[in-house]
Design a protein around this motif. Sequence first.
Motif, PDB file in Angstrom:
ATOM      1  N   PRO A  27       8.296  14.207  10.189  1.00 32.48           N
ATOM      2  CA  PRO A  27       7.031  14.508  10.913  1.00 32.48           C
ATOM      3  C   PRO A  27       5.984  13.726  10.241  1.00 32.48           C
ATOM      4  N   ILE A  28       5.813  13.737   8.926  1.00 33.43           N
ATOM      5  CA  ILE A  28       4.771  13.283   8.341  1.00 33.43           C
ATOM      6  C   ILE A  28       4.740  11.528   8.604  1.00 33.43           C
ATOM      7  N   LEU A  29       5.819  10.993   8.664  1.00 31.43           N
ATOM      8  CA  LEU A  29       5.850   9.511   9.151  1.00 31.43           C
ATOM      9  C   LEU A  29       5.293   9.298  10.600  1.00 31.43           C
ATOM     10  N   SER A  30       5.776  10.287  11.400  1.00 32.19           N
ATOM     11  CA  SER A  30       5.395  10.227  12.699  1.00 32.19           C
ATOM     12  C   SER A  30       3.891  10.571  13.086  1.00 32.19           C
ATOM     13  N   ALA A  31       3.315  11.470  12.153  1.00 32.18           N
ATOM     14  CA  ALA A  31       1.999  11.431  12.246  1.00 32.18           C
ATOM     15  C   ALA A  31       1.032  10.437  11.570  1.00 32.18           C
ATOM     16  N   ILE A  32       1.629   9.823  10.696  1.00 29.70           N
ATOM     17  CA  ILE A  32       1.010   8.750  10.152  1.00 29.70           C
ATOM     18  C   ILE A  32       1.112   7.541  10.946  1.00 29.70           C
ATOM     19  N   ALA A  33       2.336   7.085  11.785  1.00 32.08           N
ATOM     20  CA  ALA A  33       2.302   6.234  12.723  1.00 32.08           C
ATOM     21  C   ALA A  33       1.294   6.460  13.911  1.00 32.08           C
ATOM     22  N   LYS A  42      -7.097  15.138  17.003  1.00 30.04           N
ATOM     23  CA  LYS A  42      -7.351  16.408  17.357  1.00 30.04           C
ATOM     24  C   LYS A  42      -7.015  17.197  16.050  1.00 30.04           C
ATOM     25  N   GLY A  43      -7.903  17.819  15.307  1.00 27.72           N
ATOM     26  CA  GLY A  43      -7.352  18.602  14.013  1.00 27.72           C
ATOM     27  C   GLY A  43      -7.750  18.038  12.981  1.00 27.72           C
ATOM     28  N   CYS A  44      -8.186  16.549  12.929  1.00 25.00           N
ATOM     29  CA  CYS A  44      -8.438  16.082  11.547  1.00 25.00           C
ATOM     30  C   CYS A  44      -9.671  16.436  11.059  1.00 25.00           C
ATOM     31  N   LYS A  45      -9.960  16.509   9.702  1.00 27.39           N
ATOM     32  CA  LYS A  45     -11.189  17.026   9.069  1.00 27.39           C
ATOM     33  C   LYS A  45     -11.730  15.835   8.309  1.00 27.39           C
ATOM     34  N   LYS A  46     -12.995  15.867   8.552  1.00 23.09           N
ATOM     35  CA  LYS A  46     -13.732  14.571   7.371  1.00 23.09           C
ATOM     36  C   LYS A  46     -13.672  15.540   6.113  1.00 23.09           C
ATOM     37  N   ILE A  55      -5.415  15.183   7.561  1.00 22.61           N
ATOM     38  CA  ILE A  55      -4.656  15.664   8.743  1.00 22.61           C
ATOM     39  C   ILE A  55      -3.538  16.716   8.057  1.00 22.61           C
ATOM     40  N   ARG A  56      -3.274  17.636   8.902  1.00 16.06           N
ATOM     41  CA  ARG A  56      -2.246  18.593   8.589  1.00 16.06           C
ATOM     42  C   ARG A  56      -1.014  18.657   9.371  1.00 16.06           C
ATOM     43  N   ILE A  57       0.134  18.445   8.581  1.00 19.08           N
ATOM     44  CA  ILE A  57       1.512  18.329   9.179  1.00 19.08           C
ATOM     45  C   ILE A  57       2.338  19.595   8.410  1.00 19.08           C
ATOM     46  N   ASN A  59       2.878  22.234   6.106  1.00 22.26           N
ATOM     47  CA  ASN A  59       2.261  22.780   4.701  1.00 22.26           C
ATOM     48  C   ASN A  59       1.982  21.446   4.065  1.00 22.26           C
ATOM     49  N   TYR A  60       1.991  20.268   4.671  1.00 20.99           N
ATOM     50  CA  TYR A  60       1.348  18.950   3.946  1.00 20.99           C
ATOM     51  C   TYR A  60       0.318  18.322   4.620  1.00 20.99           C
ATOM     52  N   ARG A  61      -0.445  17.621   3.953  1.00 17.40           N
ATOM     53  CA  ARG A  61      -1.569  17.117   4.130  1.00 17.40           C
ATOM     54  C   ARG A  61      -1.371  15.529   3.778  1.00 17.40           C
ATOM     55  N   VAL A  62      -2.228  14.833   4.871  1.00 20.43           N
ATOM     56  CA  VAL A  62      -2.304  13.368   4.376  1.00 20.43           C
ATOM     57  C   VAL A  62      -3.725  13.075   4.392  1.00 20.43           C
ATOM     58  N   ILE A  63      -4.124  12.445   3.482  1.00 22.32           N
ATOM     59  CA  ILE A  63      -5.588  11.986   3.066  1.00 22.32           C
ATOM     60  C   ILE A  63      -5.461  10.740   3.159  1.00 22.32           C
ATOM     61  N   TYR A  64      -6.594   9.976   3.991  1.00 17.03           N
ATOM     62  CA  TYR A  64      -6.598   8.643   4.531  1.00 17.03           C
ATOM     63  C   TYR A  64      -8.109   8.445   4.518  1.00 17.03           C
ATOM     64  N   ILE A  65      -8.323   6.860   4.408  1.00 19.57           N
ATOM     65  CA  ILE A  65      -9.688   6.418   4.729  1.00 19.57           C
ATOM     66  C   ILE A  65      -9.575   5.378   6.088  1.00 19.57           C
ATOM     67  N   ILE A  66     -10.632   5.405   6.746  1.00 24.75           N
ATOM     68  CA  ILE A  66     -10.643   4.708   8.129  1.00 24.75           C
ATOM     69  C   ILE A  66     -11.841   3.537   7.700  1.00 24.75           C
TER      70      ILE A  66
END
Length: 120
Positions: A27-33, A42-46, A55-57, A59-66
């Motif tokens: 599910p994390i890979l899917s969200a990253i893709a 929707k649901g991402c937080k600055k 983003i939340r998946i 109990n896991y969090r993905v931190i990223y820069i755009i």
Amino acid sequence: MMPKYTVFLSKRAEKELDNLSDLVANPILSAIANLAYEPRPKGCKKLRGRDGYRIRIGNYRVIYIISDRQLIVEVIALGHRKDIYNLFFKKPKGRNHIRPFGFSCLCLLLLRFGLGETLS
């Protein structure tokens, strides 16, 4: 639909993904893709006080820069919600990390560059 953004994973994020079971990682890979199509889903937080989003998946969090100019999303960290913020955003202990540009430093610079008369 063609992806608008190119998604890169940091070495740290790759290592974290490798350590996860397939049940958690898929599910994390899917969200990253999906970040390639919608970098601000929707649901991402600055993040406050620093660059990046999360983003939340589960109990896991993905931190990223755009980077909107270059159309790049860089995943810089991911991990369990109880650990991710402490591990990734460690604050230095004590006051040694604070380097104020104080008045004495300003005076030295002014004197060095021959602008000492402005102090009197």
